[in-house]
Design an enzyme around this catalytic site. Sequence first.
Site, PDB file in Angstrom:
ATOM      1  N   GLN A 199      48.415  17.119  78.836  1.00  0.00           N
ATOM      2  CA  GLN A 199      48.229  17.560  77.444  1.00  0.00           C
ATOM      3  C   GLN A 199      48.299  16.471  76.376  1.00  0.00           C
ATOM      4  OE1 GLN A 199      50.145  20.677  74.202  1.00  0.00           O
ATOM      5  NE2 GLN A 199      50.876  20.816  76.277  1.00  0.00           N
ATOM      6  N   GLU A 231      56.628  17.930  78.271  1.00  0.00           N
ATOM      7  CA  GLU A 231      56.908  18.502  76.946  1.00  0.00           C
ATOM      8  C   GLU A 231      58.388  18.798  76.671  1.00  0.00           C
ATOM      9  OE1 GLU A 231      54.849  19.474  74.225  1.00  0.00           O
ATOM     10  OE2 GLU A 231      56.771  20.003  73.326  1.00  0.00           O
ATOM     11  N   ASP A 256      54.080  16.980  73.489  1.00  0.00           N
ATOM     12  CA  ASP A 256      52.771  16.605  74.023  1.00  0.00           C
ATOM     13  C   ASP A 256      51.731  16.465  72.913  1.00  0.00           C
ATOM     14  OD1 ASP A 256      53.407  16.385  76.667  1.00  0.00           O
ATOM     15  OD2 ASP A 256      52.915  18.454  77.156  1.00  0.00           O
ATOM     16  N   GLY A 305      65.075  22.867  53.410  1.00  0.00           N
ATOM     17  CA  GLY A 305      64.898  22.028  52.228  1.00  0.00           C
ATOM     18  C   GLY A 305      65.722  22.418  51.016  1.00  0.00           C
ATOM     19  N   GLY A 306      66.848  23.068  51.221  1.00  0.00           N
ATOM     20  CA  GLY A 306      67.627  23.468  50.055  1.00  0.00           C
ATOM     21  C   GLY A 306      67.038  24.708  49.389  1.00  0.00           C
TER      22      GLY A 306
HETATM   23  N1  COA Z   1      41.896   7.181  90.959  1.00  0.00           N
HETATM   24  C1  COA Z   1      42.911   6.858  91.773  1.00  0.00           C
HETATM   25  N2  COA Z   1      44.201   7.128  91.480  1.00  0.00           N
HETATM   26  C2  COA Z   1      44.455   7.786  90.340  1.00  0.00           C
HETATM   27  C3  COA Z   1      43.443   8.158  89.431  1.00  0.00           C
HETATM   28  C4  COA Z   1      42.104   7.834  89.796  1.00  0.00           C
HETATM   29  N3  COA Z   1      41.083   8.153  89.021  1.00  0.00           N
HETATM   30  N4  COA Z   1      44.008   8.783  88.398  1.00  0.00           N
HETATM   31  C5  COA Z   1      45.333   8.793  88.620  1.00  0.00           C
HETATM   32  N5  COA Z   1      45.604   8.194  89.777  1.00  0.00           N
HETATM   33  C6  COA Z   1      46.906   7.984  90.397  1.00  0.00           C
HETATM   34  C7  COA Z   1      47.787   7.049  89.606  1.00  0.00           C
HETATM   35  O1  COA Z   1      47.405   5.723  89.793  1.00  0.00           O
HETATM   36  C8  COA Z   1      49.160   7.366  90.186  1.00  0.00           C
HETATM   37  O2  COA Z   1      49.319   6.676  91.412  1.00  0.00           O
HETATM   38  P1  COA Z   1      50.576   5.738  91.783  1.00  0.00           P
HETATM   39  O3  COA Z   1      51.786   6.325  91.147  1.00  0.00           O
HETATM   40  O4  COA Z   1      50.594   5.831  93.274  1.00  0.00           O
HETATM   41  O5  COA Z   1      50.291   4.398  91.311  1.00  0.00           O
HETATM   42  C9  COA Z   1      49.019   8.846  90.547  1.00  0.00           C
HETATM   43  O6  COA Z   1      47.643   9.168  90.408  1.00  0.00           O
HETATM   44  C10 COA Z   1      49.848   9.794  89.734  1.00  0.00           C
HETATM   45  O7  COA Z   1      49.814   9.471  88.354  1.00  0.00           O
HETATM   46  P2  COA Z   1      51.023   9.928  87.442  1.00  0.00           P
HETATM   47  O8  COA Z   1      50.758   9.591  86.027  1.00  0.00           O
HETATM   48  O9  COA Z   1      52.305   9.407  88.013  1.00  0.00           O
HETATM   49  O10 COA Z   1      50.968  11.523  87.597  1.00  0.00           O
HETATM   50  P3  COA Z   1      52.122  12.548  87.950  1.00  0.00           P
HETATM   51  O11 COA Z   1      51.433  13.845  88.102  1.00  0.00           O
HETATM   52  O12 COA Z   1      53.006  12.137  89.050  1.00  0.00           O
HETATM   53  O13 COA Z   1      53.020  12.573  86.605  1.00  0.00           O
HETATM   54  C11 COA Z   1      53.360  12.851  84.245  1.00  0.00           C
HETATM   55  C12 COA Z   1      52.560  13.272  85.485  1.00  0.00           C
HETATM   56  C13 COA Z   1      52.758  13.546  83.046  1.00  0.00           C
HETATM   57  C14 COA Z   1      54.831  13.279  84.398  1.00  0.00           C
HETATM   58  C15 COA Z   1      53.271  11.306  84.073  1.00  0.00           C
HETATM   59  O14 COA Z   1      51.929  10.939  84.077  1.00  0.00           O
HETATM   60  C16 COA Z   1      53.943  10.807  82.812  1.00  0.00           C
HETATM   61  O15 COA Z   1      55.158  10.730  82.714  1.00  0.00           O
HETATM   62  N6  COA Z   1      53.131  10.432  81.812  1.00  0.00           N
HETATM   63  C17 COA Z   1      53.585   9.822  80.580  1.00  0.00           C
HETATM   64  C18 COA Z   1      54.189  10.841  79.666  1.00  0.00           C
HETATM   65  C19 COA Z   1      53.272  11.982  79.357  1.00  0.00           C
HETATM   66  O16 COA Z   1      52.178  11.825  78.853  1.00  0.00           O
HETATM   67  N7  COA Z   1      53.781  13.188  79.615  1.00  0.00           N
HETATM   68  C20 COA Z   1      53.185  14.386  79.120  1.00  0.00           C
HETATM   69  C21 COA Z   1      52.082  14.895  79.912  1.00  0.00           C
HETATM   70  S1  COA Z   1      51.418  16.233  79.025  1.00  0.00           S
END
Ligand code: COA
Length: 504
Positions: free
Chosen positions: A95, A217, A246, A325-326
Amino acid sequence: MAKSKKSAKAKSKAPAKKPVRKVVKLAAKSTSKNTIKSAGKAASKSAKSAKSAKPAKSAKKANGNGAYPKPVAKPFGEAGKALEGVRILDFTHVQSGPTCTQLLAWFGADVIKVERPGVGDITRGQLVDVKGADSLYFTMLNHNKRSITIDSKHPQGKRVLDELIKKCDVLVENFAPGALDRMGLTWDYIHKVNPRMIVASVKGFGPGPYEDCKVYENVAQCTGGSASTTGFRDGLPLVTGAQIGDSGTGLHLALGIVTALFQRNRTGRGQRVLCAMQDGVLNLCRVKLRDQQRLKAGPLTEYSQYGEGIPFGDATPRAGNDSGGGQPGRILKCKGWEDDPNAYIYFITQAPVWQAICDVIGEPGWKTDPDFATPKARLPRLNQIFERIEEWTKTKTKFEAMDILNQYDIPCGPILSMKELAEDESLRKTGTVVEVDHPTRGKYLTVGNPIKLSDSITEVKRSPLLGEHTDEILTDVLGFKAKDVAEIKNSGALSAPEKEEKAA
Ligand code: COA
């Protein structure tokens, strides 16, 4: 919103009545076409008025504080979109990041969403309501974008990404900390390939003890000060329905990107933009940090607990529905509250309209009674005051109350349900609520661009199917020849790995 039959009674009693405002009725149908049309109409109307009003001589020479081009002669809304010519490499998911890039797309940027082959943004398959179609979670956050599938860890995928980095202005990502680096896309690498590129990231936390944490979030709401200050004093901390962690951080990031683009006009080079969700939430909770510091000077007198004689602790407490805000406010029951969970109104006892409030609720004596006449005198009696006002609001529907109170400029707001907002004719007309058609899921409602620019009119276009624009991006944007496209495709870098056949 319905007009009150009883408003005449209140009118005769209260002073300083304002002319009745036109109140927009809820419930009407409209389409995105209508929205776009009406937005266009408004634009050409303002264009006509701009044309007809001849600028004064001095205005002709005016040039702000810089060397700007001559004002374009085209009508407003017909001079292209605000971010036309800006190309975004959109590596966002879920998001926060998609909120940011959707806004940039609405302002006219060419947003190319890079998705993992076969799966795409994980939200495509989350909270699915129509089998086989992209979820509303995905479609409502990814309008006006193009989609290309690339395995970013495949050598041929890296080749395509390198070309995208050269051809784009901004890379936006919200991977977990370190994920972009693990793809080989470090800042140093990107900056070397394209020194003009802006690299914009959402992370859960900024540098510090939690910088490596994954964040969603509600984690941000809790760590950014929102949860500890939301809810009732004697209840649990609460998260809010508004996605301040988010979508709120996505909004912050969009501003950071546009600002960095502006600076690049002068410097010619890109920079990194970081928005941590904790920081974004804390920014939105600024007034609560204000109250934290005010505690040193004594109790927070506008909080209900002051009037209730309950001592304050050492941190900003939860304040229920008190307004900050008061200007004391509460959510009060309206006619029908017994059956309708949203038959309530927010009522603010703003000091300048206190006299009108007294007349409307039938307490004219409170205008001069020393216990009620001044804001300071009222603070310890807020419970008594709001109980009396609620006696009055309970006799009106929330819309009747709104109609009456608006006549006297008494700030108030009915508690609108999502159903009421979805059916609100005025929100459809302004393009804030839009109906969009989608090839696999059919028609659905979305929230359009809440930021209205008079010379860059937003047209909400459906979200892309997974990899829908892979071919056109490879050839038209990146200029790959057919032979190269075939080589990249045959390498498997753009397609999902084939599932292993089950053993017989
Ligand atoms: N091709 C190959 N690999 C891909 C890819 C693509 N096109 N797109 C994503 N990936 C891989 C990433 O490289 C990562 O691999 P690695 O950890 O082995 O290096 C993997 O997919 C997972 O990515 P990640 O961002 O860790 O996803 P997740 O589902 O585990 O975590 C979140 C999701 C949101 C918790 C995390 O991305 C995060 O903390 N983001 C920052 C804060 C944020 O925006 N949070 C709010 C989300 S609404």
